[in-house]
Design a protein around this motif. Sequence first.
Motif, PDB file in Angstrom:
ATOM      1  N   ILE A 281      72.129 -70.180  16.456  1.00 42.75           N
ATOM      2  CA  ILE A 281      71.334 -69.698  17.585  1.00 42.75           C
ATOM      3  C   ILE A 281      71.133 -70.839  18.570  1.00 42.75           C
ATOM      4  O   ILE A 281      70.622 -71.898  18.218  1.00 42.75           O
ATOM      5  CB  ILE A 281      69.966 -69.169  17.115  1.00 42.75           C
ATOM      6  N   THR A 282      71.512 -70.635  19.829  1.00 40.92           N
ATOM      7  CA  THR A 282      71.364 -71.639  20.873  1.00 40.92           C
ATOM      8  C   THR A 282      70.003 -71.506  21.539  1.00 40.92           C
ATOM      9  O   THR A 282      69.218 -70.597  21.238  1.00 40.92           O
ATOM     10  CB  THR A 282      72.466 -71.458  21.928  1.00 40.92           C
ATOM     11  N   LEU A 283      69.729 -72.422  22.481  1.00 41.06           N
ATOM     12  CA  LEU A 283      68.478 -72.359  23.239  1.00 41.06           C
ATOM     13  C   LEU A 283      68.390 -71.060  24.031  1.00 41.06           C
ATOM     14  O   LEU A 283      67.318 -70.437  24.117  1.00 41.06           O
ATOM     15  CB  LEU A 283      68.385 -73.561  24.181  1.00 41.06           C
ATOM     16  N   ILE A 284      69.531 -70.644  24.602  1.00 44.48           N
ATOM     17  CA  ILE A 284      69.551 -69.377  25.333  1.00 44.48           C
ATOM     18  C   ILE A 284      69.212 -68.221  24.401  1.00 44.48           C
ATOM     19  O   ILE A 284      68.503 -67.284  24.770  1.00 44.48           O
ATOM     20  CB  ILE A 284      70.939 -69.155  25.984  1.00 44.48           C
ATOM     21  N   GLY A 285      69.692 -68.299  23.176  1.00 45.17           N
ATOM     22  CA  GLY A 285      69.381 -67.263  22.200  1.00 45.17           C
ATOM     23  C   GLY A 285      67.904 -67.207  21.879  1.00 45.17           C
ATOM     24  O   GLY A 285      67.318 -66.129  21.729  1.00 45.17           O
ATOM     25  N   ILE A 286      67.268 -68.369  21.779  1.00 44.01           N
ATOM     26  CA  ILE A 286      65.831 -68.410  21.506  1.00 44.01           C
ATOM     27  C   ILE A 286      65.043 -67.807  22.663  1.00 44.01           C
ATOM     28  O   ILE A 286      64.093 -67.035  22.462  1.00 44.01           O
ATOM     29  CB  ILE A 286      65.383 -69.860  21.247  1.00 44.01           C
ATOM     30  N   ILE A 287      65.440 -68.152  23.888  1.00 38.64           N
ATOM     31  CA  ILE A 287      64.791 -67.557  25.068  1.00 38.64           C
ATOM     32  C   ILE A 287      64.972 -66.044  25.064  1.00 38.64           C
ATOM     33  O   ILE A 287      64.045 -65.281  25.347  1.00 38.64           O
ATOM     34  CB  ILE A 287      65.369 -68.171  26.364  1.00 38.64           C
ATOM     35  N   GLY A 288      66.181 -65.613  24.723  1.00 36.25           N
ATOM     36  CA  GLY A 288      66.443 -64.176  24.648  1.00 36.25           C
ATOM     37  C   GLY A 288      65.570 -63.496  23.615  1.00 36.25           C
ATOM     38  O   GLY A 288      65.057 -62.394  23.846  1.00 36.25           O
ATOM     39  N   ALA A 289      65.365 -64.151  22.472  1.00 35.45           N
ATOM     40  CA  ALA A 289      64.522 -63.578  21.423  1.00 35.45           C
ATOM     41  C   ALA A 289      63.088 -63.400  21.910  1.00 35.45           C
ATOM     42  O   ALA A 289      62.444 -62.378  21.640  1.00 35.45           O
ATOM     43  CB  ALA A 289      64.547 -64.482  20.187  1.00 35.45           C
ATOM     44  N   LEU A 290      62.570 -64.381  22.639  1.00 39.71           N
ATOM     45  CA  LEU A 290      61.216 -64.282  23.186  1.00 39.71           C
ATOM     46  C   LEU A 290      61.109 -63.136  24.185  1.00 39.71           C
ATOM     47  O   LEU A 290      60.093 -62.419  24.230  1.00 39.71           O
ATOM     48  CB  LEU A 290      60.819 -65.604  23.847  1.00 39.71           C
ATOM     49  N   LEU A 291      62.156 -62.938  24.979  1.00 39.90           N
ATOM     50  CA  LEU A 291      62.156 -61.824  25.936  1.00 39.90           C
ATOM     51  C   LEU A 291      62.212 -60.479  25.223  1.00 39.90           C
ATOM     52  O   LEU A 291      61.569 -59.510  25.644  1.00 39.90           O
ATOM     53  CB  LEU A 291      63.348 -61.959  26.894  1.00 39.90           C
ATOM     54  N   VAL A 292      62.974 -60.430  24.128  1.00 41.39           N
ATOM     55  CA  VAL A 292      63.049 -59.190  23.350  1.00 41.39           C
ATOM     56  C   VAL A 292      61.678 -58.829  22.785  1.00 41.39           C
ATOM     57  O   VAL A 292      61.228 -57.680  22.875  1.00 41.39           O
ATOM     58  CB  VAL A 292      64.079 -59.332  22.200  1.00 41.39           C
ATOM     59  N   VAL A 293      61.001 -59.812  22.216  1.00 39.40           N
ATOM     60  CA  VAL A 293      59.673 -59.575  21.657  1.00 39.40           C
ATOM     61  C   VAL A 293      58.693 -59.148  22.742  1.00 39.40           C
ATOM     62  O   VAL A 293      57.913 -58.202  22.574  1.00 39.40           O
ATOM     63  CB  VAL A 293      59.162 -60.840  20.939  1.00 39.40           C
ATOM     64  N   SER A 294      58.731 -59.840  23.895  1.00 44.48           N
ATOM     65  CA  SER A 294      57.822 -59.510  24.997  1.00 44.48           C
ATOM     66  C   SER A 294      58.094 -58.115  25.543  1.00 44.48           C
ATOM     67  O   SER A 294      57.166 -57.333  25.789  1.00 44.48           O
ATOM     68  CB  SER A 294      57.975 -60.545  26.121  1.00 44.48           C
ATOM     69  N   GLY A 295      59.375 -57.777  25.727  1.00 43.10           N
ATOM     70  CA  GLY A 295      59.727 -56.465  26.251  1.00 43.10           C
ATOM     71  C   GLY A 295      59.358 -55.354  25.294  1.00 43.10           C
ATOM     72  O   GLY A 295      58.839 -54.305  25.704  1.00 43.10           O
ATOM     73  N   SER A 296      59.609 -55.578  24.006  1.00 42.23           N
ATOM     74  CA  SER A 296      59.262 -54.570  23.013  1.00 42.23           C
ATOM     75  C   SER A 296      57.761 -54.340  22.962  1.00 42.23           C
ATOM     76  O   SER A 296      57.291 -53.201  22.873  1.00 42.23           O
ATOM     77  CB  SER A 296      59.769 -55.008  21.635  1.00 42.23           C
ATOM     78  N   ALA A 297      56.982 -55.428  23.034  1.00 44.40           N
ATOM     79  CA  ALA A 297      55.522 -55.310  23.013  1.00 44.40           C
ATOM     80  C   ALA A 297      55.021 -54.545  24.242  1.00 44.40           C
ATOM     81  O   ALA A 297      54.105 -53.717  24.150  1.00 44.40           O
ATOM     82  CB  ALA A 297      54.889 -56.679  22.960  1.00 44.40           C
ATOM     83  N   ALA A 298      55.622 -54.809  25.402  1.00 45.14           N
ATOM     84  CA  ALA A 298      55.208 -54.128  26.629  1.00 45.14           C
ATOM     85  C   ALA A 298      55.460 -52.631  26.544  1.00 45.14           C
ATOM     86  O   ALA A 298      54.634 -51.810  26.981  1.00 45.14           O
ATOM     87  CB  ALA A 298      55.950 -54.713  27.823  1.00 45.14           C
ATOM     88  N   ILE A 299      56.586 -52.229  25.973  1.00 46.95           N
ATOM     89  CA  ILE A 299      56.919 -50.812  25.841  1.00 46.95           C
ATOM     90  C   ILE A 299      56.013 -50.141  24.819  1.00 46.95           C
ATOM     91  O   ILE A 299      55.459 -49.059  25.043  1.00 46.95           O
ATOM     92  CB  ILE A 299      58.387 -50.624  25.436  1.00 46.95           C
ATOM     93  N   ALA A 300      55.834 -50.798  23.668  1.00 46.49           N
ATOM     94  CA  ALA A 300      55.118 -50.194  22.563  1.00 46.49           C
ATOM     95  C   ALA A 300      53.621 -50.089  22.801  1.00 46.49           C
ATOM     96  O   ALA A 300      52.979 -49.126  22.402  1.00 46.49           O
ATOM     97  CB  ALA A 300      55.385 -50.971  21.276  1.00 46.49           C
ATOM     98  N   LEU A 301      53.044 -51.084  23.464  1.00 48.87           N
ATOM     99  CA  LEU A 301      51.595 -51.144  23.591  1.00 48.87           C
ATOM    100  C   LEU A 301      51.088 -50.719  24.954  1.00 48.87           C
ATOM    101  O   LEU A 301      49.880 -50.594  25.146  1.00 48.87           O
ATOM    102  CB  LEU A 301      51.121 -52.568  23.292  1.00 48.87           C
TER     103      LEU A 301
END
Length: 306
Positions: A281-301
């Motif tokens: 996992i690269t740095l870009i991948g880590i940033i992408g993971a944070l965006l996935v978590v943030s986006g999922s939380a925004a949709i779900a909550l």
Amino acid sequence: MHQTSGRWRLGLGLSLLTVFLWGILPIALKVTLQALDVYTIIWFRFLMSFVLLGIYLFVQKKLPTLEQLRSSSGKLLAIATIFLGGNYFLFMQGLALTTAANAEVLIQLATVLLGFGGLVIFKERYTLWQWLGVSLLTLGFLLFFKSQITNLITAQGQYLLGSGLILLGAVSWAIYALAQKQLLQSLSSYHIMLIIYGGCALLFTPFAKINTIFNLDILPLSMLLFCGLNTLIAYGAFAESLEHWEASRVSAVVTLAPIITLIAVWLVADIFPNLIPPEHITLIGIIGALLVVSGSAAIALGKSEK
């Protein structure tokens, strides 16, 4: 149309349990595929889930009655059974030809289709904040799985074929999930899954090589048993989450499964280097993971529009 119970916290908790179990499942399946064929693994998972759930409902005196079965839609039950069986077959065939991480990201098309299906069929609505979450989620996956996407573009032969099978499996799963949500009008989630498990077990019985199970070593046998329990618990939690929460929000939480997969692959590859190849996992991948978590939380909550 089916209406949720409104107990969103319970729906969220069940969705998170589903995410964890689905996230670690590809690793167990990858190990099991080294010793058994696709048909036998699928047959065993469905049969084990059917037997265990049937015993539980019998002990609790909650088996479906004839009146409940008559009041449900036979066509919807058939659709849910056939398409869930199709999803298992297509995903397993694709997983045998690709990596666990690649399979898990591609199958996320299923949750996207489920979410949009909830918007179109069940008239669920996203707020502006939730649509922003969709954008963050999409961007996050593109960044997080950049290497896998690159592989898809340049891949040839079995890898590309496996990826195509998984994409078809995602479509099949979304159809199953939408059919199941509508079935909740007449049957409980446990009754629906009991019928589907039994139906799918029958579908794969003619193709299963049952005798090969008795010749398994301890590791593949334990992984096979885990896959069976995973099927029972994960799909039970998923089915029950749809009873309490909107399909669009459940689908948003379930999109977190690839992150669990990559973390699990990293841990297993570090402890057992000969069992599963590591994922880098690269740095870009880590940033992408944070965006996935943030986006999922925004949709779900995010709160739904009236």
